[in-house]
Structure formats: structure tokens, C-alpha cells
Design a protein around this motif. Structure first.
Motif, PDB file in Angstrom:
ATOM      1  N   GLN A 175     -13.802  36.642  47.500  1.00 29.80           N
ATOM      2  CA  GLN A 175     -13.462  37.917  48.141  1.00 29.80           C
ATOM      3  C   GLN A 175     -14.728  38.772  48.192  1.00 29.80           C
ATOM      4  OE1 GLN A 175     -10.323  40.040  46.216  1.00 29.80           O
ATOM      5  NE2 GLN A 175     -10.375  41.763  47.646  1.00 29.80           N
ATOM      6  N   ALA A 176     -15.156  39.103  49.396  1.00 30.50           N
ATOM      7  CA  ALA A 176     -16.396  39.856  49.567  1.00 30.50           C
ATOM      8  C   ALA A 176     -16.158  41.336  49.352  1.00 30.50           C
ATOM      9  CB  ALA A 176     -16.966  39.613  50.953  1.00 30.50           C
ATOM     10  N   GLY A 177     -17.095  41.981  48.671  1.00 30.92           N
ATOM     11  CA  GLY A 177     -17.082  43.427  48.487  1.00 30.92           C
ATOM     12  C   GLY A 177     -18.324  44.037  49.091  1.00 30.92           C
ATOM     13  N   ASP A 178     -18.555  45.312  48.835  1.00 31.44           N
ATOM     14  CA  ASP A 178     -19.722  45.984  49.399  1.00 31.44           C
ATOM     15  C   ASP A 178     -21.023  45.434  48.821  1.00 31.44           C
ATOM     16  OD1 ASP A 178     -18.090  47.574  50.926  1.00 31.44           O
ATOM     17  OD2 ASP A 178     -18.008  49.201  49.457  1.00 31.44           O
ATOM     18  N   THR A 179     -21.067  45.253  47.515  1.00 26.05           N
ATOM     19  CA  THR A 179     -22.312  44.798  46.874  1.00 26.05           C
ATOM     20  C   THR A 179     -22.098  43.573  45.997  1.00 26.05           C
ATOM     21  OG1 THR A 179     -21.934  46.288  44.991  1.00 26.05           O
ATOM     22  CG2 THR A 179     -23.264  47.129  46.844  1.00 26.05           C
ATOM     23  N   GLN A 180     -20.940  42.948  46.100  1.00 23.01           N
ATOM     24  CA  GLN A 180     -20.679  41.795  45.248  1.00 23.01           C
ATOM     25  C   GLN A 180     -19.646  40.886  45.892  1.00 23.01           C
ATOM     26  OE1 GLN A 180     -19.112  43.331  41.574  1.00 23.01           O
ATOM     27  NE2 GLN A 180     -17.307  44.241  42.528  1.00 23.01           N
ATOM     28  N   VAL A 181     -19.568  39.678  45.356  1.00 21.20           N
ATOM     29  CA  VAL A 181     -18.554  38.709  45.792  1.00 21.20           C
ATOM     30  C   VAL A 181     -17.731  38.333  44.573  1.00 21.20           C
ATOM     31  CG1 VAL A 181     -18.125  36.415  46.731  1.00 21.20           C
ATOM     32  CG2 VAL A 181     -20.001  37.809  47.638  1.00 21.20           C
ATOM     33  N   ARG A 182     -16.427  38.437  44.671  1.00 14.53           N
ATOM     34  CA  ARG A 182     -15.539  38.121  43.563  1.00 14.53           C
ATOM     35  C   ARG A 182     -14.963  36.716  43.780  1.00 14.53           C
ATOM     36  NH1 ARG A 182     -11.380  42.611  41.837  1.00 14.53           N
ATOM     37  NH2 ARG A 182     -13.406  43.520  41.298  1.00 14.53           N
ATOM     38  N   LEU A 183     -15.142  35.850  42.779  1.00 14.29           N
ATOM     39  CA  LEU A 183     -14.645  34.479  42.850  1.00 14.29           C
ATOM     40  C   LEU A 183     -13.417  34.325  41.963  1.00 14.29           C
ATOM     41  CD1 LEU A 183     -18.030  32.528  42.583  1.00 14.29           C
ATOM     42  CD2 LEU A 183     -16.752  33.084  44.653  1.00 14.29           C
ATOM     43  N   ARG A 184     -12.491  33.482  42.422  1.00 13.32           N
ATOM     44  CA  ARG A 184     -11.284  33.210  41.658  1.00 13.32           C
ATOM     45  C   ARG A 184     -10.964  31.719  41.751  1.00 13.32           C
ATOM     46  NH1 ARG A 184      -8.175  36.072  44.384  1.00 13.32           N
ATOM     47  NH2 ARG A 184      -7.039  34.460  45.545  1.00 13.32           N
ATOM     48  N   TRP A 185     -10.564  31.106  40.633  1.00 12.19           N
ATOM     49  CA  TRP A 185     -10.167  29.704  40.623  1.00 12.19           C
ATOM     50  C   TRP A 185      -9.187  29.452  39.488  1.00 12.19           C
ATOM     51  CZ3 TRP A 185     -14.989  31.390  39.160  1.00 12.19           C
ATOM     52  CH2 TRP A 185     -15.347  31.183  37.826  1.00 12.19           C
ATOM     53  N   GLU A 186      -8.572  28.274  39.516  1.00  8.66           N
ATOM     54  CA  GLU A 186      -7.627  27.863  38.480  1.00  8.66           C
ATOM     55  C   GLU A 186      -8.296  26.832  37.558  1.00  8.66           C
ATOM     56  OE1 GLU A 186      -4.040  26.444  40.256  1.00  8.66           O
ATOM     57  OE2 GLU A 186      -4.003  28.060  41.756  1.00  8.66           O
ATOM     58  N   ALA A 187      -7.797  26.768  36.354  1.00  4.39           N
ATOM     59  CA  ALA A 187      -8.317  25.763  35.409  1.00  4.39           C
ATOM     60  C   ALA A 187      -7.926  24.365  35.879  1.00  4.39           C
ATOM     61  CB  ALA A 187      -7.754  26.021  34.016  1.00  4.39           C
ATOM     62  N   PRO A 188      -8.805  23.366  35.714  1.00  7.53           N
ATOM     63  CA  PRO A 188      -8.464  21.988  36.108  1.00  7.53           C
ATOM     64  C   PRO A 188      -7.241  21.486  35.342  1.00  7.53           C
ATOM     65  CG  PRO A 188     -10.808  22.216  35.648  1.00  7.53           C
ATOM     66  CD  PRO A 188     -10.167  23.477  35.183  1.00  7.53           C
ATOM     67  N   ARG A 189      -6.384  20.773  36.055  1.00  9.85           N
ATOM     68  CA  ARG A 189      -5.173  20.240  35.435  1.00  9.85           C
ATOM     69  C   ARG A 189      -5.337  18.783  34.994  1.00  9.85           C
ATOM     70  NH1 ARG A 189      -3.349  22.850  40.166  1.00  9.85           N
ATOM     71  NH2 ARG A 189      -2.309  24.853  39.757  1.00  9.85           N
TER      72      ARG A 189
END
Length: 199
Positions: A175-189
Motif C-alpha cells: 500500500q503506497a503512502g506519501d513517503t512510504q510503502v506499507r507491506l503486508r503478508w501472512e505467515a507461511p503455512r
């Protein structure tokens, strides 16, 4: 005509033989053949990376008698499979083989390295991906050989348990922001071999 006595002839012959021996070759201390062997490779270490085991070591620079090793020509890497937790069996050299071990890499130092081998700075890195089974233990030893075919004794055995790595994490999103990019993921199953990841 006066003939020299037999004793005089023998003495003259002995003196000539001594002079010939003194004049031939180079003087030096007698060195036992095993003292002229290369030292074995050192600093053996390994890591499990993805679906491979990466083995690294440092090539010897000296011989057993501490003289400089100037004609290092060939390195060999051997492997045997062991049950997890079992102590490594002793590695004994027989000719150019290590008893009970399989040769998995033969590296000629003045030629292009084979696939899966990297060399630099007096060190060698071998990526082993041949017939590995998750949960098994593999023991590695390496030997060094000079230009006349004299081989070192095997290195210290290095035991590695081949454990599957986690699968890539799913659900990666950015997810892009003004001065940063936020990353999201799930733990490997699961692990890469398909077994479930506990915890």
C-alpha cells in the motif's frame, strides 16, 4: 711394469664413488613421504539454502611439513548419508577415494569451475542438490591434491541435517503512502516440501 695392489685399486674406486655422490643432487634433510603431503582443507562449514546444501572451505597453503604448497592442483568433495543424530563415521583415504563416501565434486583449480562451484580468495563453495532427502543428515569431507597426485588426508567431517525451508509467505500486498510503502503478508503455512508449518 708395476701393477697397483688390489687394495689401492679398491681405495681409489671408493674415493671416486664418494666424490660422485657428493657432486650429485642437492643436499638437504631427509623428509618422510607423508610429511610432503598437502594439509587437508580447513574451515569446513555449510548452510541449508532453499533446496540445497551449500558447503564452503578454505584451500590449504602448506604441506604437512609446513613448507609452502605451490602446486595445489585438485580439490575433491565427498558425501555420505547418515541417520539424524548419528555420529559421523571416520573418514579414511584409500588412493584418491574416501572409504564409505561418494565423490560429488571434482574441482581442477586451473580450469573453469564445474556447475554449482564458486572459487575465490583461496576458498571454494559447492552447492549440493543431488538426491537430498528432508530430515536426513549428510556428512561432508574434502581433500586436496598437488600436481604430482599426492593427496591430503580428509578434512574434518562436517555433518548437516537437511531441513526444509518455509514456503514463501502468501498474501503479500503493498500500500503506497506519501513517503512510504506499507507491506503486508501472512505467515507461511507449509514448508517447501509441502509439510505443514507448526506454530
Amino acid at each position: 711394469m708395476i701393477r697397483p695392489s688390489r687394495g689401492a685399486v679398491m681405495a681409489a674406486g671408493l674415493a671416486m664413488a664418494v666424490l660422485a655422490l657428493v657432486g650429485c643432487g642437492k643436499k638437504g634433510n631427509i623428509v618422510a613421504p607423508e610429511r610432503r603431503l598437502p594439509l587437508p582443507p580447513s574451515e569446513m562449514r555449510a548452510s541449508v539454502e532453499d533446496r540445497t546444501i551449500v558447503v564452503r572451505w578454505v584451500n590449504p597453503r602448506n604441506r604437512v611439513d609446513t613448507s609452502r604448497l605451490r602446486d595445489l592442483a585438485l580439490m575433491r568433495l565427498f558425501r555420505r548419508e547418515e541417520a539424524p543424530g548419528a555420529p559421523p563415521k571416520p573418514a579414511m583415504l584409500s588412493g584418491d577415494r574416501v572409504v564409505g563416501y561418494e565423490e560429488i565434486a571434482r574441482i581442477v583449480l586451473d580450469a573453469a569451475p564445474p556447475a554449482g562451484v564458486q572459487m575465490g580468495g583461496g576458498a571454494v563453495t559447492v552447492t549440493d542438490a543431488k538426491g537430498l532427502s528432508v530430515g536426513r543428515s549428510y556428512v561432508y569431507v574434502a581433500t586436496a591434491e598437488d600436481a604430482t597426485g599426492r593427496s591430503s588426508s580428509p578434512s574434518q567431517p562436517l555433518a548437516v541435517t537437511f531441513i526444509a525451508a518455509p514456503a514463501p509467505p502468501p498474501g503479500l500486498a503493498a500500500q503506497a503512502g506519501d513517503t512510504q510503502v506499507r507491506l503486508r503478508w501472512e505467515a507461511p503455512r507449509t514448508f517447501i516440501d509441502g509439510t505443514p508449518a507448526a506454530g
